[in-house]
Design a protein around this motif. Structure first.
Motif, short mmCIF file in Angstrom:
data_model
loop_
_atom_site.label_atom_id
_atom_site.label_comp_id
_atom_site.label_asym_id
_atom_site.label_seq_id
_atom_site.Cartn_x
_atom_site.Cartn_y
_atom_site.Cartn_z
N LEU A 1 -11.59 -86.43 -35.75
CA LEU A 1 -11.31 -87.93 -36.08
C LEU A 1 -10.05 -87.97 -34.56
CD1 LEU A 1 -10.90 -90.43 -37.57
CD2 LEU A 1 -8.58 -89.21 -38.87
N ARG A 2 -9.24 -87.56 -34.15
CA ARG A 2 -8.71 -88.15 -33.50
C ARG A 2 -9.34 -87.57 -32.24
NH1 ARG A 2 -6.17 -82.33 -34.14
NH2 ARG A 2 -4.35 -82.98 -34.83
N HIS A 3 -10.56 -87.33 -31.67
CA HIS A 3 -11.97 -86.86 -30.84
C HIS A 3 -12.44 -89.12 -30.71
CE1 HIS A 3 -10.92 -83.59 -29.41
NE2 HIS A 3 -12.54 -83.62 -28.54
N THR A 4 -12.60 -88.96 -32.14
CA THR A 4 -13.06 -90.21 -32.06
C THR A 4 -12.24 -91.84 -32.30
OG1 THR A 4 -13.57 -90.15 -34.60
CG2 THR A 4 -15.50 -89.51 -33.92
N ARG A 5 -11.33 -91.14 -32.62
CA ARG A 5 -10.27 -92.02 -32.37
C ARG A 5 -10.28 -92.50 -30.90
NH1 ARG A 5 -5.46 -91.84 -37.06
NH2 ARG A 5 -6.78 -92.45 -39.19
N PHE A 6 -10.07 -91.49 -30.14
CA PHE A 6 -9.73 -91.80 -28.67
C PHE A 6 -10.81 -92.46 -27.64
CE2 PHE A 6 -9.60 -89.70 -24.60
CZ PHE A 6 -7.94 -90.86 -23.61
N PHE A 7 -12.14 -91.67 -28.20
CA PHE A 7 -13.47 -92.76 -27.35
C PHE A 7 -13.66 -93.60 -27.71
CE2 PHE A 7 -13.46 -87.86 -25.95
CZ PHE A 7 -13.22 -87.58 -24.63
N ASN B 1 -16.94 -94.83 -28.57
CA ASN B 1 -17.98 -95.46 -28.72
C ASN B 1 -18.19 -94.70 -27.39
OD1 ASN B 1 -17.39 -97.24 -26.62
ND2 ASN B 1 -17.04 -98.74 -28.50
N MET B 2 -19.75 -94.52 -27.08
CA MET B 2 -20.09 -94.19 -26.07
C MET B 2 -19.68 -94.66 -24.49
SD MET B 2 -21.55 -91.32 -25.15
CE MET B 2 -22.63 -91.20 -24.07
N ASP B 3 -19.44 -96.04 -25.20
CA ASP B 3 -19.05 -97.05 -23.19
C ASP B 3 -17.27 -96.15 -23.31
OD1 ASP B 3 -20.84 -98.50 -23.01
OD2 ASP B 3 -20.15 -100.13 -24.20
N GLY B 4 -16.36 -95.64 -24.28
CA GLY B 4 -15.03 -95.21 -23.60
C GLY B 4 -15.55 -94.21 -23.48
N LEU B 5 -16.05 -92.94 -23.83
CA LEU B 5 -16.56 -91.67 -23.47
C LEU B 5 -16.79 -91.71 -21.75
CD1 LEU B 5 -18.01 -88.91 -24.79
CD2 LEU B 5 -18.51 -88.98 -22.76
N LYS B 6 -17.81 -92.88 -21.37
CA LYS B 6 -18.42 -93.09 -20.69
C LYS B 6 -17.44 -93.31 -19.28
CE LYS B 6 -23.87 -93.18 -21.17
NZ LYS B 6 -24.74 -94.41 -21.34
N SER B 7 -16.81 -94.44 -19.83
CA SER B 7 -15.53 -94.69 -18.93
C SER B 7 -14.43 -93.63 -18.12
CB SER B 7 -14.62 -95.93 -19.00
OG SER B 7 -14.40 -96.24 -20.51
N HIS B 8 -14.22 -92.91 -19.56
CA HIS B 8 -13.20 -91.58 -19.43
C HIS B 8 -13.98 -91.09 -18.57
CE1 HIS B 8 -10.58 -88.84 -20.64
NE2 HIS B 8 -11.47 -87.60 -20.83
N MET B 9 -15.68 -90.65 -18.57
CA MET B 9 -15.71 -90.06 -17.87
C MET B 9 -16.15 -90.16 -15.95
SD MET B 9 -16.78 -86.70 -19.23
CE MET B 9 -16.89 -85.51 -17.89
N LYS B 10 -15.94 -91.21 -16.49
CA LYS B 10 -15.31 -91.95 -14.59
C LYS B 10 -14.46 -91.60 -14.21
CE LYS B 10 -19.05 -95.61 -13.94
NZ LYS B 10 -19.27 -97.02 -14.61
N ARG B 11 -13.29 -91.99 -14.97
CA ARG B 11 -12.07 -91.06 -14.42
C ARG B 11 -11.99 -89.84 -14.05
NH1 ARG B 11 -7.84 -93.36 -18.64
NH2 ARG B 11 -6.21 -93.03 -17.34
N HIS B 12 -13.18 -88.56 -14.81
CA HIS B 12 -13.51 -87.64 -14.72
C HIS B 12 -13.74 -87.20 -13.03
CE1 HIS B 12 -12.16 -84.52 -18.31
NE2 HIS B 12 -12.17 -85.68 -18.43
N ALA B 13 -14.87 -88.29 -13.01
CA ALA B 13 -15.28 -88.76 -11.42
C ALA B 13 -14.23 -88.56 -10.33
CB ALA B 13 -16.36 -88.90 -11.45
N GLN C 1 -7.18 -83.84 -14.82
CA GLN C 1 -8.50 -84.24 -15.46
C GLN C 1 -7.76 -83.83 -17.70
OE1 GLN C 1 -10.98 -81.02 -13.61
NE2 GLN C 1 -12.64 -83.09 -14.60
N LEU C 2 -7.15 -83.46 -17.96
CA LEU C 2 -6.86 -82.68 -18.87
C LEU C 2 -6.03 -83.47 -19.30
CD1 LEU C 2 -6.14 -79.03 -19.01
CD2 LEU C 2 -7.77 -80.02 -20.52
N ASP C 3 -5.27 -84.07 -18.49
CA ASP C 3 -3.94 -85.52 -18.87
C ASP C 3 -5.17 -86.69 -19.18
OD1 ASP C 3 -1.76 -83.44 -18.16
OD2 ASP C 3 -1.62 -84.75 -16.41
N LEU C 4 -6.58 -86.51 -18.57
CA LEU C 4 -6.78 -87.88 -18.78
C LEU C 4 -7.57 -88.17 -20.48
CD1 LEU C 4 -9.27 -87.88 -16.39
CD2 LEU C 4 -7.60 -90.12 -16.24
N ALA C 5 -7.22 -87.64 -21.04
CA ALA C 5 -7.33 -86.64 -22.40
C ALA C 5 -5.92 -86.97 -23.67
CB ALA C 5 -9.06 -86.29 -23.31
N THR C 6 -4.65 -86.99 -22.77
CA THR C 6 -3.49 -86.39 -23.14
C THR C 6 -3.06 -87.05 -24.68
OG1 THR C 6 -3.32 -84.50 -21.98
CG2 THR C 6 -1.02 -85.12 -23.26
#
Lengths: 420, 420
Positions: free
Chosen positions: B294-300, B302-314, B43-48
């Protein structure tokens, strides 16, 4: 020439001359800020390679995966490096987040709510919890206490630290006196370094309240402007020698070493104190940002790396301090209207203008576009009893801007002195 | 077959069988940990890749140089993204450091010391400051209060949230009742989502103490295990509609979105609450780690980016929850000895074993090398009145390890049920 020796005609002529110079500054529409002890971008640039020190392909540390929860104390690499920086053992140290001020605030707030290690209980139980504030000092220290309802008592300073006769008499007589704020090295703003005698006296003095704590904010431990920096005596050692090992909380950070906003911070003290604080932090959080700690240890490697990094800071800061001091000397030298510090480290130059004029000088400078720290800010409750201290922060502006700003400041001081 | 319907011989045979299975587990020298709601390395690797998002060559944000001091509120990019995440306006939000627990602790400690916005003063002035604790709940919430001397009162939960008749009667009758802990979505550990009715009742109920605050830890807002996630009603809106806009503090973080140790956290609420809290934070620190924001906002983005990231967690978590639930069903289905949650989000599975057996089960599992969350941990003071709740955290171990651990847990539950 000393201002007091000027005759009526000389005064008239000087007045005219100063009014003209001031009017010119005003016409120039300056917009300069000399208020905050903030690193300049060139200083931040020195550490910017740190942002590349932990990559997605290379993020594991000695303690494993630092991306996850845990490690309230800090990562082993950081404990090793910064225990040396703080001159304590690893067991006497906790690595915090990006703000040592936060560690200080929490230590005060927690002492109010729950008391201190091996203590008599919450400081709120005291009739009037009181901190001694060697002044001029750091406004944010005083503000922490003021925001938490702690009474502030100013204590005068000389070149060796707070006047210890005052301190000793206050702590010995009143159990409400529960703490003292100290910036022992390159003190904010006067730049003085506490003498060994002062350190020993603070460590050994009799306190009416056994829970008394020294808040030792060693913010500028390696922030030298000279090749042969003074040595500050280790107060934890002094406290141990005096049988008062729990008396001191030491603080530090890399805010003015790496990044002001993204550094790491430290709290150090006796194992008893640190165990007590670690337990509380364990309720506050599941751990600090360990990845950022790893960035720091990879970037600095060891104390030699950190020290040579600080020499590059000094190369940037020295011309700024020189510009500040040269302007003061050129404009005010021999006039007898002001004295000022000649710091060999830290972030500030402290000016004492004629009594009763600091607020007018700050206003005059502000009206001409140079923002100075508000008069009185370096005293408890923002009240400088002599209304004479002005804090200059030369780190952020450019050398040229400092020259301009300081010339204006000197003109304002001379004008105020004449009107006085 | 239901255990209560077994005859003496069947019981004897089952007992023998379970003892054999347990002995085998013990002989296997397992060393598994099912205790903590910690993301696994995958899971951590998803955001590395986030570690590469801010480089030395590219570190400036919309608000300028984020390496320096300042910006107590958070950077504009983060305010924009996470106000949407928290479903509040940017003025109703502060971005904190790496730990939302720290924001909660500080909110409680500060209320004790100084009170709340537009409030009657420090909560320490109350005779017996008391928090309601819907239980089973999050042990660290309860520990914050316990460490600060706040009295804890458990409140039962059902599938819609805390039993509101209990809550309403307690808050209406006793001005000492000053707060309630809520994990409103995928509640820790039961996985339930508060119903709209419960949200409205919490927002609108009469409280004997007008300073009463709901600590709304929406830790799992986007942490779904299903394609069609339930919707949690916005409690700040509900509070506003009920004329109680200052009643709720909302919390969130990216600890289980980006990195558990190096994420960013949020506190949200009415502008009155947020202005009050921002002022206090302004005394605690000169600003948060803006570079990490800034790391966080560049990575995600927007909310679509965050939500699709969370699908990979799931995708990573779903097989682990499935393994947990399938083992429970296979081993305990139809036996009538236990019930368990079937969460559609969050981090936990909650098992209710026969009354009076949870501590024995946890001990048995521990003796065979599978560490479970201590029995009672999910209740105030660590005391489960029925001694029956067991919290399973399937996120960290591998699917194979989960299968092994859960089979052992089931064997222990059956053994305890037989002995009961």
């Amino acid at each position: 020439k000393e201002m007091t020796r000027l005759d009526a005609q000389e005064i008239q002529s000087l007045k005219h001359q100063l009014d003209e110079r001031y009017a010119k500054f005003k016409a120039a529409n300056l917009n300069l800020d000399m208020t905050r002890g903030k690193p300049c971008p060139e200083q931040l640039d020195l550490a910017t390679a740190m942002l590349d020190c932990v990559k997605s392909t290379d993020h594991l540390g000695e303690g494993g995966d630092y991306r996850n929860y845990g490690g309230v104390d800090g990562i082993p690499e950081a404990k090793r490096l910064f225990s040396e920086y703080m001159e304590v053992t690893e067991k006497e140290l906790i690595i915090g987040g990006n703000s040592s001020l936060n560690l200080m605030y929490d230590a005060v707030a927690d002492a109010l709510l729950r008391g201190v290690a091996e203590g008599a209980g919450p400081w709120t139980r005291l009739e009037k919890p009181t901190f001694l504030c060697p002044s001029p000092g750091y406004d944010r220290h005083f503000a922490v206490c003021e925001s938490l309802g702690i009474h502030l008592v100013p204590v005068q300073m000389n070149d060796n630290g707070p006047l210890m006769d005052e301190v000793k008499s206050l702590v010995a007589s009143d159990p409400n006196v529960i703490g003292i704020w100290c910036v022992p090295k390159y003190s904010n703003p006067t730049g003085i370094v506490y003498s060994d005698e002062v350190v020993d006296e603070l460590a050994g003095m009799k306190t009416a309240n056994p829970d008394f704590r020294i808040f030792w904010d060693n913010a500028y431990a390696e922030h030298h402007l000279t090749e042969a920096p003074p040595v500050l005596k280790n107060i934890l050692e002094a406290c141990k020698a005096a049988g008062n090992e729990n008396r001191v909380y030491m603080f530090g950070s890399t805010s003015k070493i790496s990044f002001a906003g993204s550094g790491v911070s430290f709290i150090a003290g006796s194992e008893t104190n640190i165990n007590f604080i670690r337990k509380r932090i364990g309720f506050q959080t599941i751990g600090p940002d360990k990845v950022n700690q790893l960035r720091h240890t990879r970037f600095f490697q060891n104390m030699d790396g950190l020290k040579s990094h600080m020499k590059r800071h000094a190369e940037i800061l020295n011309p700024k301090f020189t510009a500040t001091l040269e302007t003061l000397e050129r404009e005010l030298g021999g006039t007898g209207v002001a004295t000022w510090s000649k710091p060999v480290g830290g972030y500030f130059v402290s000016i004492d203008a004629p009594e009763g004029t600091a607020d007018k000088i700050v206003k005059m400078a502000g009206d001409a576009g140079v923002k100075l720290t508000p008069a009185g800010a370096t005293f408890p409750y923002g009240k400088d009893p002599k209304n004479q201290n002005i804090r200059i922060a030369p780190s952020f502006p450019s050398v040229d801007n400092i020259k301009t700003a300081m010339e204006l400041v000197c003109v304002c001081i001379l004008k105020a002195a004449l009107d006085n």
